[in-house]
Design a protein around this motif. Structure first.
Motif, short mmCIF file in Angstrom:
data_model
loop_
_atom_site.label_atom_id
_atom_site.label_comp_id
_atom_site.label_asym_id
_atom_site.label_seq_id
_atom_site.Cartn_x
_atom_site.Cartn_y
_atom_site.Cartn_z
N VAL A 1 -21.13 49.24 -49.38
CA VAL A 1 -20.50 48.55 -50.52
C VAL A 1 -21.15 47.08 -50.47
O VAL A 1 -21.49 46.53 -49.35
CB VAL A 1 -18.89 48.47 -50.69
N HIS A 2 -21.14 46.47 -51.78
CA HIS A 2 -21.42 44.93 -51.81
C HIS A 2 -20.32 44.10 -51.58
O HIS A 2 -20.32 43.10 -50.95
CB HIS A 2 -21.91 44.64 -53.22
N GLY A 3 -19.07 44.66 -51.68
CA GLY A 3 -17.73 43.75 -51.65
C GLY A 3 -16.58 44.65 -51.23
O GLY A 3 -16.57 45.85 -51.62
N LEU A 4 -15.61 44.07 -50.76
CA LEU A 4 -14.41 44.76 -50.25
C LEU A 4 -13.30 43.54 -50.58
O LEU A 4 -13.24 42.62 -49.96
CB LEU A 4 -14.07 44.97 -48.85
N ASP A 5 -12.41 43.94 -51.63
CA ASP A 5 -11.50 43.07 -51.91
C ASP A 5 -10.13 43.97 -52.05
O ASP A 5 -9.96 45.11 -52.27
CB ASP A 5 -11.72 42.59 -53.45
N ALA A 6 -9.25 42.90 -51.41
CA ALA A 6 -7.76 43.62 -51.16
C ALA A 6 -7.19 43.98 -52.59
O ALA A 6 -6.78 45.02 -52.34
CB ALA A 6 -6.81 42.53 -50.69
N GLU A 7 -7.40 43.35 -53.56
CA GLU A 7 -6.82 43.78 -54.74
C GLU A 7 -7.82 44.78 -55.52
O GLU A 7 -7.18 45.60 -56.20
CB GLU A 7 -6.54 42.77 -55.88
N ARG A 8 -9.03 44.38 -55.49
CA ARG A 8 -9.93 45.26 -56.71
C ARG A 8 -10.78 46.34 -55.85
O ARG A 8 -11.40 47.03 -56.42
CB ARG A 8 -10.92 44.31 -57.15
N GLY A 9 -10.51 46.37 -54.65
CA GLY A 9 -11.01 47.41 -53.88
C GLY A 9 -12.38 47.45 -53.29
O GLY A 9 -13.21 46.40 -53.22
N LEU A 10 -13.12 48.50 -53.57
CA LEU A 10 -14.83 48.56 -53.20
C LEU A 10 -15.33 48.18 -54.68
O LEU A 10 -15.12 48.67 -55.67
CB LEU A 10 -15.10 49.89 -52.85
N THR A 11 -16.51 47.27 -54.41
CA THR A 11 -17.01 46.79 -55.56
C THR A 11 -18.39 46.65 -55.51
O THR A 11 -19.19 46.71 -54.28
CB THR A 11 -16.35 45.31 -55.90
N SER A 12 -19.32 46.78 -56.56
CA SER A 12 -20.71 46.58 -56.76
C SER A 12 -21.06 45.85 -57.95
O SER A 12 -20.45 45.70 -58.92
CB SER A 12 -21.17 48.05 -56.98
N PRO A 13 -22.20 44.96 -57.81
CA PRO A 13 -22.59 44.39 -58.89
C PRO A 13 -23.27 44.74 -59.90
O PRO A 13 -23.58 44.44 -61.06
CB PRO A 13 -23.69 43.29 -58.12
N ASN A 14 -23.53 46.32 -59.54
CA ASN A 14 -24.42 47.25 -60.56
C ASN A 14 -23.37 48.29 -61.05
O ASN A 14 -22.96 49.10 -60.35
CB ASN A 14 -25.42 47.83 -59.73
N GLN A 15 -23.06 48.13 -62.56
CA GLN A 15 -22.00 49.04 -63.02
C GLN A 15 -22.44 50.69 -62.92
O GLN A 15 -21.56 51.56 -62.56
CB GLN A 15 -21.68 48.84 -64.62
N LEU A 16 -23.85 50.70 -63.03
CA LEU A 16 -24.34 52.25 -63.06
C LEU A 16 -24.21 52.64 -61.37
O LEU A 16 -23.77 53.74 -61.14
CB LEU A 16 -25.70 52.46 -63.50
N GLU A 17 -24.43 51.78 -60.54
CA GLU A 17 -24.13 51.90 -59.18
C GLU A 17 -22.77 52.37 -59.02
O GLU A 17 -22.32 53.14 -58.19
CB GLU A 17 -24.80 50.95 -58.47
N ALA A 18 -21.87 51.69 -59.42
CA ALA A 18 -20.52 51.67 -59.07
C ALA A 18 -20.15 53.18 -59.73
O ALA A 18 -19.35 54.09 -58.93
CB ALA A 18 -19.81 50.61 -59.79
N GLU A 19 -20.56 53.55 -60.56
CA GLU A 19 -20.13 54.74 -61.31
C GLU A 19 -20.68 56.08 -60.53
O GLU A 19 -19.68 56.92 -60.43
CB GLU A 19 -20.57 54.96 -63.02
#
Length: 299
Positions: free
Chosen positions: A201-219
């Motif tokens: 993953v690109h980021g780990l946030d306590a509130e938002r969880g696992l995140t990515s800068p690319n929306q298609l990649e996140a989906e």
């Protein structure tokens, strides 16, 4: 062009045998970084900086030249006119936090058993897991690996040998990180079931969880999660408290989180309390073993 990049798997064993822990992708990434700063580089200078032989650097330059990333000249390499316009993507990220990624990959490898169906998402940390996995494919019989990473797919395909490993590639739209994403990838994943999914993953946030800068990649990564029985997130300590554009899934979707020991104790405590299994693989240890790894299970 980046589409012609070969995967530097065959140089890995050679690199490890020369007394330097640096892998071929890392060396070549360093050469490209120098060529972004300078029009040309000398073999002798790069070899001295990286503490490897000049012959090794010459082979790296030959590989870069063959794949259209640099131009080989007498005694060194020259920057291509278009190099500064290329998106860095996978190759130029390969050496970031490399010790941490190697430790994380070593810990993740211990979860894999013969006969499993695995999913590996795109990214440089999951690629390091694939490097570890490729070295022991013949001991881990009857594996099936589903991946949207072109790098991972090519690496495992080249290293199959007599391992009986099956590699399935999702298809989809290619990203600069050498991952395949979008509707085609999601459709393929919806018809598959895996035992373990190893996700970078690109980021780990306590509130938002696992995140990515690319929306298609996140989906696409969300589709990986839906198709697996157990989600194992591989994230070095620089990914904590990073919130990117698109959320992949909440932390509650994570079964196991494997990281290095670079985060503060408070950060580790916070994330350890939010996932069932939290494993720390010390980056200082090049061959992480059970005695060095610290695994906590939430009550």
């Amino acid at each position: 062009m980046f589409e012609s990049i070969v995967f530097y798997v065959l140089a890995i064993a050679e690199a490890r045998g020369q007394g330097s822990s640096m892998l071929a992708p890392e060396r070549q990434a360093r050469i490209l970084k120098e060529l972004q700063l300078h029009e040309a580089v000398r073999v002798a200078d790069i070899a001295a900086t990286l503490n490897v032989s000049e012959m090794t650097i010459r082979r790296d330059i030959e590989a870069l030249d063959a794949n259209g990333l640099a131009r080989k000249i007498h005694g060194g390499a020259m920057r291509l006119a278009r190099l500064s316009a290329l998106e860095p993507g996978f190759l130029l990220n390969a050496d970031k936090e490399l010790d941490a990624k190697l430790a994380i990959a070593g810990a993740a490898l211990k979860l894999i058993k013969p006969g499993m169906t695995l999913a590996l998402t795109g990214g440089t940390t999951t690629y390091q897991l694939a490097v570890h996995l490729a070295a022991v494919l013949e001991q881990l019989r009857e594996l099936t690996v589903v991946t949207n990473s072109l790098k991972v797919a090519e690496l495992l395909y080249r290293q199959q040998g007599n391992s009986s490993c099956t590699v399935i590639v999702t298809g989809g739209e290619r990203t600069p990180s050498e991952a395949l994403v979008g509707p085609v990838a999601r459709l393929a994943l919806h018809s598959l079931n895996t035992d373990l999914c190893f996700m970078g993953v690109h980021g780990l946030d306590a509130e938002r969880g696992l995140t990515s800068p690319n929306q298609l990649e996140a989906e696409t990564n969300a589709a990986f999660i839906e198709s697996t029985g157990r989600l194992v997130v591989l994230a070095d300590s620089t990914k904590f408290q990073v919130r990117s554009l698109a959320t992949i899934a909440p932390l509650s979707a994570v079964d196991t989180l494997i990281t290095d020991d670079g985060a503060s104790a408070a950060t580790r405590e916070m994330f350890a309390s939010r996932v069932p299994t939290f494993t720390v693989a010390p980056a200082a240890d090049p061959r992480p073993g059970p005695a060095r790894n610290s695994t906590r299970k939430s009550s």
